[in-house]
Design an enzyme around this catalytic site. Structure first.
Site, PDB file in Angstrom:
ATOM      1  N   GLU A   1       0.847  -1.185   0.000  1.00  0.00           N
ATOM      2  CA  GLU A   1       0.000   0.000   0.000  1.00  0.00           C
ATOM      3  C   GLU A   1       0.888   1.243   0.000  1.00  0.00           C
ATOM      4  OE1 GLU A   1      -4.171   1.396   2.053  1.00  0.00           O
ATOM      5  OE2 GLU A   1      -3.064  -0.248   2.930  1.00  0.00           O
TER       6      GLU A   1
ATOM      7  N   PHE B   1     -10.444  -1.143   2.736  1.00  0.00           N
ATOM      8  CA  PHE B   1      -9.778  -1.737   3.892  1.00  0.00           C
ATOM      9  C   PHE B   1     -10.182  -3.204   3.898  1.00  0.00           C
ATOM     10  CE2 PHE B   1      -9.213  -3.087   8.226  1.00  0.00           C
ATOM     11  CZ  PHE B   1      -7.968  -2.557   8.527  1.00  0.00           C
TER      12      PHE B   1
END
Length: 180
Positions: A107, A156
């Site tokens: 990420e 998420f």
């Protein structure tokens, strides 16, 4: 939609899809020319992915040694300072060896950039990176994974080793908590 621990979860990548992709990744890694391979699993999130990928590597004829590295980012509130520290180090000397770092998700890239730099500072011959998920456009570091399971939307995600407050790691799929 599945209801687990009182939360609504939507499956993003199911178990058969992940298993198929792990075999494909293992085949890709096997043809990448790694020599004297040491696999380093970045804990905690990668433990299930790493276990499955390592078994798939065996299936395609590789016999890597395996180590575990536990890293942490210091946080103040909800913001990461960008500092990464080693909580549990590997025991193996990496000098002159090919190392494959395995992590759950790429990420920001901070943790993997730190781990890669650490292995190179210890004179690893080559350091590759394999991730289950990559979130394009989220990098804060100039880093590229060599082997990517899936390009993941900016959700998420939980399951398959990834958690929210230590929950949902055991799920055999990658999902999104929808009830927030």
């Amino acid at each position: 939609m599945q209801r687990i621990r009182g939360r609504d979860l939507r499956v993003l990548y199911d178990a058969p899809t992940i298993a198929k992709r792990n075999v494909e990744l293992a085949e890709e890694i096997a043809t990448a020319g790694y020599v004297d391979l040491l696999v380093v699993s970045i804990l905690k999130g990668s433990f299930i992915f790493a276990a499955d990928l390592i078994r798939a590597l065996h299936t395609v004829g590789l016999a890597p040694e395996v180590e575990f590295l536990s890293l942490s980012s210091y946080r103040s509130g909800t913001e990461s300072s960008g500092e990464v520290t080693v909580l549990r180090d590997i025991e193996t000397d990496v000098a002159g060896r090919d190392v494959l770092l395995i992590d759950d998700i790429l990420e920001s890239g901070r943790t993997l950039a730190f781990a890669r730099s650490l292995m190179l500072s210890r004179k690893a011959h080559r350091v590759g990176i394999a991730v289950l998920l990559e979130k394009p456009g989220k990098l804060s570091q100039p880093l590229k994974a060599d082997h990517v399971g899936f390009s993941c939307p900016d959700y998420f995600v939980v399951g398959y080793g990834m958690d929210v407050a230590h929950a949902f790691r055991e799920l055999p799929f990658v999902g999104v908590v929808e009830d927030e």
